[in-house]
Scaffold this motif. Structure first.
Motif, PDB file in Angstrom:
ATOM      1  N   VAL A 101       7.907  37.277  72.217  1.00 44.41           N
ATOM      2  CA  VAL A 101       7.203  38.570  71.060  1.00 44.41           C
ATOM      3  C   VAL A 101       8.049  38.435  69.818  1.00 44.41           C
ATOM      4  N   TRP A 102       7.540  39.134  68.584  1.00 46.19           N
ATOM      5  CA  TRP A 102       8.842  39.469  67.456  1.00 46.19           C
ATOM      6  C   TRP A 102       8.797  40.853  67.777  1.00 46.19           C
ATOM      7  N   CYS A 103      10.286  40.759  66.631  1.00 47.14           N
ATOM      8  CA  CYS A 103      10.542  42.211  66.758  1.00 47.14           C
ATOM      9  C   CYS A 103      10.803  42.599  65.906  1.00 47.14           C
ATOM     10  N   PHE A 104      10.785  43.477  64.739  1.00 52.88           N
ATOM     11  CA  PHE A 104      10.852  44.018  63.223  1.00 52.88           C
ATOM     12  C   PHE A 104      11.317  45.230  63.076  1.00 52.88           C
ATOM     13  N   ILE A 105      12.960  44.970  62.567  1.00 55.73           N
ATOM     14  CA  ILE A 105      14.069  46.626  62.971  1.00 55.73           C
ATOM     15  C   ILE A 105      14.185  46.827  61.578  1.00 55.73           C
ATOM     16  N   PHE A 106      14.194  47.423  60.921  1.00 57.74           N
ATOM     17  CA  PHE A 106      13.553  47.850  59.526  1.00 57.74           C
ATOM     18  C   PHE A 106      15.197  49.192  58.783  1.00 57.74           C
ATOM     19  N   GLU A 107      15.690  48.772  58.153  1.00 56.47           N
ATOM     20  CA  GLU A 107      17.611  49.087  57.892  1.00 56.47           C
ATOM     21  C   GLU A 107      17.240  50.520  57.578  1.00 56.47           C
ATOM     22  N   SER A 108      17.912  51.164  58.138  1.00 51.33           N
ATOM     23  CA  SER A 108      17.634  52.756  57.610  1.00 51.33           C
ATOM     24  C   SER A 108      18.921  53.667  57.492  1.00 51.33           C
ATOM     25  N   SER A 109      19.317  54.226  56.338  1.00 48.97           N
ATOM     26  CA  SER A 109      19.793  54.655  55.480  1.00 48.97           C
ATOM     27  C   SER A 109      19.971  56.681  56.906  1.00 48.97           C
ATOM     28  N   SER A 110      19.038  56.721  57.142  1.00 51.12           N
ATOM     29  CA  SER A 110      19.090  58.191  57.865  1.00 51.12           C
ATOM     30  C   SER A 110      19.342  57.981  59.365  1.00 51.12           C
ATOM     31  N   ASP A 111      19.680  57.322  59.714  1.00 48.70           N
ATOM     32  CA  ASP A 111      20.143  57.060  61.205  1.00 48.70           C
ATOM     33  C   ASP A 111      20.216  55.036  62.127  1.00 48.70           C
ATOM     34  N   VAL A 112      21.642  54.766  61.197  1.00 49.63           N
ATOM     35  CA  VAL A 112      21.892  53.389  61.978  1.00 49.63           C
ATOM     36  C   VAL A 112      21.723  52.835  63.097  1.00 49.63           C
ATOM     37  N   ASN A 113      21.652  53.113  63.356  1.00 50.95           N
ATOM     38  CA  ASN A 113      22.535  53.426  65.362  1.00 50.95           C
ATOM     39  C   ASN A 113      20.854  53.027  66.034  1.00 50.95           C
ATOM     40  N   HIS A 114      19.433  54.306  65.673  1.00 44.45           N
ATOM     41  CA  HIS A 114      18.483  53.778  65.893  1.00 44.45           C
ATOM     42  C   HIS A 114      17.144  53.940  65.038  1.00 44.45           C
ATOM     43  N   PRO A 115      17.254  52.428  63.974  1.00 43.54           N
ATOM     44  CA  PRO A 115      16.257  52.593  62.784  1.00 43.54           C
ATOM     45  C   PRO A 115      15.203  52.062  63.309  1.00 43.54           C
ATOM     46  N   PRO A 116      13.916  52.688  62.925  1.00 42.61           N
ATOM     47  CA  PRO A 116      12.510  51.641  63.435  1.00 42.61           C
ATOM     48  C   PRO A 116      12.088  50.767  63.330  1.00 42.61           C
ATOM     49  N   ILE A 135      21.086  44.822  67.901  1.00 44.07           N
ATOM     50  CA  ILE A 135      20.760  46.695  67.562  1.00 44.07           C
ATOM     51  C   ILE A 135      19.969  46.160  69.234  1.00 44.07           C
ATOM     52  N   LEU A 136      18.424  45.373  69.124  1.00 40.40           N
ATOM     53  CA  LEU A 136      17.464  44.955  69.870  1.00 40.40           C
ATOM     54  C   LEU A 136      18.238  44.389  71.562  1.00 40.40           C
ATOM     55  N   ALA A 137      19.171  43.736  71.271  1.00 37.37           N
ATOM     56  CA  ALA A 137      19.697  43.223  72.774  1.00 37.37           C
ATOM     57  C   ALA A 137      20.344  45.132  73.100  1.00 37.37           C
ATOM     58  N   ASP A 138      21.125  45.268  72.805  1.00 36.35           N
ATOM     59  CA  ASP A 138      21.565  46.430  72.832  1.00 36.35           C
ATOM     60  C   ASP A 138      20.281  47.961  73.256  1.00 36.35           C
ATOM     61  N   LEU A 139      19.505  47.827  72.650  1.00 38.30           N
ATOM     62  CA  LEU A 139      18.206  49.363  73.063  1.00 38.30           C
ATOM     63  C   LEU A 139      17.607  48.758  74.164  1.00 38.30           C
ATOM     64  N   LEU A 140      17.815  47.447  74.537  1.00 33.90           N
ATOM     65  CA  LEU A 140      16.311  47.018  75.152  1.00 33.90           C
ATOM     66  C   LEU A 140      17.032  46.215  76.259  1.00 33.90           C
ATOM     67  N   HIS A 141      18.005  45.598  76.262  1.00 35.20           N
ATOM     68  CA  HIS A 141      18.561  44.333  77.048  1.00 35.20           C
ATOM     69  C   HIS A 141      18.265  43.490  77.639  1.00 35.20           C
ATOM     70  N   LEU A 142      17.447  42.951  76.846  1.00 33.40           N
ATOM     71  CA  LEU A 142      16.824  42.015  76.291  1.00 33.40           C
ATOM     72  C   LEU A 142      17.229  40.041  76.467  1.00 33.40           C
ATOM     73  N   ASP A 143      17.062  39.451  76.584  1.00 32.92           N
ATOM     74  CA  ASP A 143      17.723  38.175  76.437  1.00 32.92           C
ATOM     75  C   ASP A 143      16.870  37.682  75.484  1.00 32.92           C
ATOM     76  N   HIS A 144      17.803  37.792  73.882  1.00 36.23           N
ATOM     77  CA  HIS A 144      17.395  37.647  72.791  1.00 36.23           C
ATOM     78  C   HIS A 144      16.779  36.079  72.303  1.00 36.23           C
ATOM     79  N   SER A 145      17.156  35.325  73.557  1.00 34.20           N
ATOM     80  CA  SER A 145      15.939  33.721  72.842  1.00 34.20           C
ATOM     81  C   SER A 145      14.727  33.878  73.084  1.00 34.20           C
ATOM     82  N   LYS A 146      14.410  34.693  73.826  1.00 38.48           N
ATOM     83  CA  LYS A 146      12.888  34.707  73.592  1.00 38.48           C
ATOM     84  C   LYS A 146      12.523  36.012  72.511  1.00 38.48           C
ATOM     85  N   VAL A 147      12.646  36.392  72.153  1.00 38.23           N
ATOM     86  CA  VAL A 147      12.235  37.523  70.774  1.00 38.23           C
ATOM     87  C   VAL A 147      12.970  36.502  69.688  1.00 38.23           C
TER      88      VAL A 147
END
Length: 146
Positions: free
Chosen positions: A80-95, A28-40
């Motif tokens: 960086v650390w990224c915390f993604i919260f599972e969302s029942s209201s919008d699975v494609n754009h969670p907090p 989800i994060l890699a898709d949102l931010l186009h990041l190299d997930h090895s540094k996150v």
């Protein structure tokens, strides 16, 4: 030929399930931010309370050990650390909460060891860490300390 030592592999279903769940968050994060997930470091978390708190792992007890050992934030090489919260209201754009590793470490260093809590899994590789509120991260960003 002699027979060598017999090795067994412990299956840790809780760990495997958590790993697969975490990979969902990384994608989800890699898709949102186009990041190299090895540094996150990505933590995909289930929201269990009204006030979102982040579980920040700092130690684990391997199955073959009697003592807890540094893990999680303590040994992380992520920027960086990224915390993604599972969302029942919008699975494609969670907090999402993203925080610099150095900042998270400063917050944890101010904590007492008495504040350590057990991680969510009671498997054969238990973890301990700290619960950090999103508000605490925001306050820390502006140097507001109670």
């Amino acid at each position: 030929m002699g027979s060598g030592p017999v090795t067994t592999h412990l299956v840790r279903p809780e760990w495997n399930v958590d790993l697969a769940f975490g990979h969902i968050g990384e994608k989800i994060l890699a898709d949102l931010l186009h990041l190299d997930h090895s540094k996150v470091e990505v933590k995909y978390q289930r929201l269990r309370t009204q006030i979102p708190r982040l579980f920040v792992e700092v130690e684990q007890k391997p199955a073959d050990s009697e003592n807890y050992k540094p893990s999680g934030l303590t040994i992380s090489t992520a920027d960086v650390w990224c915390f993604i919260f599972e969302s029942s209201s919008d699975v494609n754009h969670p907090p999402v909460v993203i925080v610099a590793t150095w900042q998270l470490r400063e917050i944890v260093e101010r904590r007492s060891r008495n504040d350590l809590v057990a991680g969510g899994s009671n498997g054969n590789n238990p973890t301990r860490g700290y619960l950090i509120s999103v508000q605490e991260i925001l306050n820390d960003n502006w140097n507001i300390h109670a």
